[in-house]
Design an enzyme around this catalytic site. Sequence first.
Site, PDB file in Angstrom:
ATOM      1  N   ARG A 157      -1.715   0.474  -1.195  1.00 43.78           N
ATOM      2  CA  ARG A 157      -0.279   0.468  -0.873  1.00 43.78           C
ATOM      3  C   ARG A 157       0.312   1.883  -0.886  1.00 43.78           C
ATOM      4  O   ARG A 157       1.281   2.163  -0.185  1.00 43.78           O
ATOM      5  CB  ARG A 157       0.464  -0.438  -1.877  1.00 43.78           C
ATOM      6  CG  ARG A 157       1.924  -0.729  -1.510  1.00 43.78           C
ATOM      7  CD  ARG A 157       2.502  -1.759  -2.459  1.00 43.78           C
ATOM      8  NE  ARG A 157       3.855  -2.171  -2.112  1.00 43.78           N
ATOM      9  CZ  ARG A 157       4.924  -1.936  -2.856  1.00 43.78           C
ATOM     10  NH1 ARG A 157       4.814  -1.286  -4.010  1.00 43.78           N
ATOM     11  NH2 ARG A 157       6.118  -2.344  -2.476  1.00 43.78           N
TER      12      ARG A 157
ATOM     13  N   ILE B  51       9.325  -1.718   2.365  1.00 48.57           N
ATOM     14  CA  ILE B  51       8.027  -2.372   2.210  1.00 48.57           C
ATOM     15  C   ILE B  51       8.242  -3.429   1.132  1.00 48.57           C
ATOM     16  O   ILE B  51       8.806  -3.135   0.074  1.00 48.57           O
ATOM     17  CB  ILE B  51       6.918  -1.359   1.833  1.00 48.57           C
ATOM     18  CG1 ILE B  51       5.565  -2.066   1.667  1.00 48.57           C
ATOM     19  CG2 ILE B  51       7.255  -0.547   0.588  1.00 48.57           C
ATOM     20  CD1 ILE B  51       4.383  -1.086   1.488  1.00 48.57           C
ATOM     21  N   SER B  52       7.855  -4.659   1.409  1.00 50.86           N
ATOM     22  CA  SER B  52       8.111  -5.767   0.476  1.00 50.86           C
ATOM     23  C   SER B  52       7.370  -5.561  -0.843  1.00 50.86           C
ATOM     24  O   SER B  52       6.355  -4.868  -0.898  1.00 50.86           O
ATOM     25  CB  SER B  52       7.658  -7.099   1.084  1.00 50.86           C
ATOM     26  OG  SER B  52       8.470  -7.433   2.181  1.00 50.86           O
ATOM     27  N   ALA B  53       7.879  -6.209  -1.884  1.00 47.87           N
ATOM     28  CA  ALA B  53       7.199  -6.206  -3.189  1.00 47.87           C
ATOM     29  C   ALA B  53       5.827  -6.859  -3.021  1.00 47.87           C
ATOM     30  O   ALA B  53       5.680  -7.816  -2.254  1.00 47.87           O
ATOM     31  CB  ALA B  53       8.023  -6.972  -4.211  1.00 47.87           C
TER      32      ALA B  53
END
Length: 198
Positions: free
Chosen positions: A23, A49-51
């Site tokens: 990530r 950016i999503s969790a």
Amino acid sequence: MYEHLEYYGVSKRVIEAMNKIDRKLFVPVELRESAYIDTPLPIGYGQTISAPHMIGLMCEYLDLKEGDKVLEIGTGSGYNAAVMSLLVGRTGKIYTVEVVEPLYKQAKALLESLMLENIKVFLSDGKSGLKEYAPYDKITVTCYSKKIPPALIEQLSEGGILLIPIGNEYVQVLKRIRKQENRILEENLGDVRFVPMV
């Protein structure tokens, strides 16, 4: 690294795929020390950016299988597409659409550098889907919409799954739509927070 996601109901298979894609590569340089924290992070241009737990859950809800043909609306950083590409395997395909040109260029270059050959990235308006490669086994939308774009239902294959956050800036519900025998089955999967569809 993401083993704690089992607590949310994310399977070992999805966690393994997330652990293989770093990530840190997908977040701005100044935020890389926060890359492994389970929180959304800004990536510029009003996008995030999503969790990790949300990415894990969305992959789980999509029931991604080897060989699936997937359309993603909202490439963003490209992280979600990268994780999904491992889950659908070499026989699967990820078609991902981004409307913000700088993000499209960044994600395309990064995904190409990682040699994830089953991903195609397009600069396009996600509301109209991507008709030229339809139908899709799975469609995932990483931004909220006030209603389900009809084009996405049309481009979903029989037996397919569409995952989309529906709502407004205050309240959003993640919906799973299934297309079965010309019927549309709708299921609410819980409250979420996403950026708006641009």
